[in-house]
Write a protein that holds these residues in place. Structure first.
Motif, PDB file in Angstrom:
ATOM      1  N   UNK A  70      49.995 -17.498  24.086  1.00 54.88           N
ATOM      2  CA  UNK A  70      50.186 -18.775  23.393  1.00 54.88           C
ATOM      3  C   UNK A  70      48.853 -19.391  22.989  1.00 54.88           C
ATOM      4  N   UNK A  71      47.884 -19.317  23.867  1.00 51.24           N
ATOM      5  CA  UNK A  71      46.555 -19.857  23.550  1.00 51.24           C
ATOM      6  C   UNK A  71      45.917 -19.090  22.383  1.00 51.24           C
ATOM      7  N   UNK A  72      46.091 -17.785  22.388  1.00 52.57           N
ATOM      8  CA  UNK A  72      45.547 -16.940  21.320  1.00 52.57           C
ATOM      9  C   UNK A  72      46.242 -17.255  19.997  1.00 52.57           C
ATOM     10  N   UNK A  73      47.587 -17.352  20.012  1.00 56.74           N
ATOM     11  CA  UNK A  73      48.325 -17.623  18.782  1.00 56.74           C
ATOM     12  C   UNK A  73      47.995 -19.010  18.220  1.00 56.74           C
ATOM     13  N   UNK A  74      47.823 -19.994  19.083  1.00 54.50           N
ATOM     14  CA  UNK A  74      47.463 -21.340  18.620  1.00 54.50           C
ATOM     15  C   UNK A  74      46.097 -21.324  17.943  1.00 54.50           C
ATOM     16  N   UNK A  75      45.152 -20.631  18.541  1.00 57.28           N
ATOM     17  CA  UNK A  75      43.818 -20.533  17.942  1.00 57.28           C
ATOM     18  C   UNK A  75      43.880 -19.740  16.639  1.00 57.28           C
ATOM     19  N   UNK A  76      44.693 -18.687  16.611  1.00 56.51           N
ATOM     20  CA  UNK A  76      44.840 -17.880  15.396  1.00 56.51           C
ATOM     21  C   UNK A  76      45.430 -18.721  14.267  1.00 56.51           C
ATOM     22  N   UNK A  77      46.423 -19.547  14.570  1.00 57.10           N
ATOM     23  CA  UNK A  77      47.015 -20.408  13.541  1.00 57.10           C
ATOM     24  C   UNK A  77      45.965 -21.352  12.974  1.00 57.10           C
ATOM     25  N   UNK A  78      45.130 -21.890  13.835  1.00 61.94           N
ATOM     26  CA  UNK A  78      44.060 -22.780  13.380  1.00 61.94           C
ATOM     27  C   UNK A  78      43.077 -22.031  12.479  1.00 61.94           C
ATOM     28  N   UNK A  79      42.724 -20.819  12.868  1.00 61.88           N
ATOM     29  CA  UNK A  79      41.811 -20.019  12.049  1.00 61.88           C
ATOM     30  C   UNK A  79      42.434 -19.683  10.690  1.00 61.88           C
ATOM     31  N   UNK A 103      41.271 -13.926   9.080  1.00 62.36           N
ATOM     32  CA  UNK A 103      41.520 -13.824  10.521  1.00 62.36           C
ATOM     33  C   UNK A 103      40.709 -12.662  11.078  1.00 62.36           C
ATOM     34  N   UNK A 104      39.781 -12.963  11.960  1.00 62.14           N
ATOM     35  CA  UNK A 104      38.874 -11.970  12.517  1.00 62.14           C
ATOM     36  C   UNK A 104      39.006 -11.988  14.035  1.00 62.14           C
ATOM     37  N   UNK A 105      39.220 -10.829  14.623  1.00 58.71           N
ATOM     38  CA  UNK A 105      39.434 -10.731  16.071  1.00 58.71           C
ATOM     39  C   UNK A 105      38.214 -11.222  16.850  1.00 58.71           C
TER      40      UNK A 105
END
Length: 182
Positions: A18-27, A36-38
């Motif tokens: 969830x933390x990763x997906x939230x940050x990914x959405x922001x990016x 989107x870069x890992x």
């Protein structure tokens, strides 16, 4: 020495994802889907690339998870808006609310402005979307083509608006709702 754990308590795997997906959405909102870069994502959530892959998958899986979260919010809003409605009014409301929600979401807005949507060719024929369209518009399983058509109408309007919202509603009332009149 106190260990500063970046995911504390509960289901660590779910919390990490969830933390990763939230940050990914922001990016994605700021840099676009292609941006989107890992490595940037890992830095954003203060973990390694391996942790990203272990908890959230690769770039495609993360992108899809972000899009599914957007879709879930849209579906919940439409479900609430059509509660208690039936027939053509339910269909009209489901379509207009879905289109409004798609246009209002920053991730969807970003994708529409770029002119490319990953998986759009598969999206329009998705059995999941057709099933949701049938449920939200009050259709039965006896007419899967009607649900598929609604998916096409929503995606068409989301990506190619017809004038202002008043004009779109009039077009929908004139051409779509008669197909669902009893």
């Amino acid at each position: 020495m106190v260990r500063d754990d970046w995911v504390v308590g509960g289901d660590r795997r779910a919390a990490a994802a969830e933390r990763i997906y939230a940050a990914a959405a922001d990016l994605v909102i700021h840099d676009g889907l292609d941006g989107l870069d890992i490595d940037v994502l890992a830095a954003r959530v203060h973990c390694s690339r391996a942790t990203i892959y272990r908890h959230a998958g690769g770039k495609a899986q993360i992108r899809d998870a972000v899009l599914l979260r957007v879709a879930a919010r849209i579906v919940d809003t439409v479900r609430h808006a059509v509660d208690g409605l039936e027939g053509p009014e339910r269909v009209l409301t489901a379509i207009t609310v879905a289109v409004d929600q798609i246009r209002a979401d920053p991730v969807r807005r970003l994708m529409m402005s770029s002119g490319t949507v990953p998986g759009l060719s598969e999206l329009h024929s998705s059995p999941v979307l057709s099933s949701l369209a049938a449920e939200l518009s009050g259709l039965t399983d006896e007419d899967p083509q009607a649900a598929l058509w609604i998916v096409h109408v929503v995606l068409s309007l989301a990506f190619m608006p017809i004038g202002d919202s008043r004009t779109e509603r009039e077009v929908l009332q004139r051409f779509v709702t008669p197909a669902f009149a009893r």
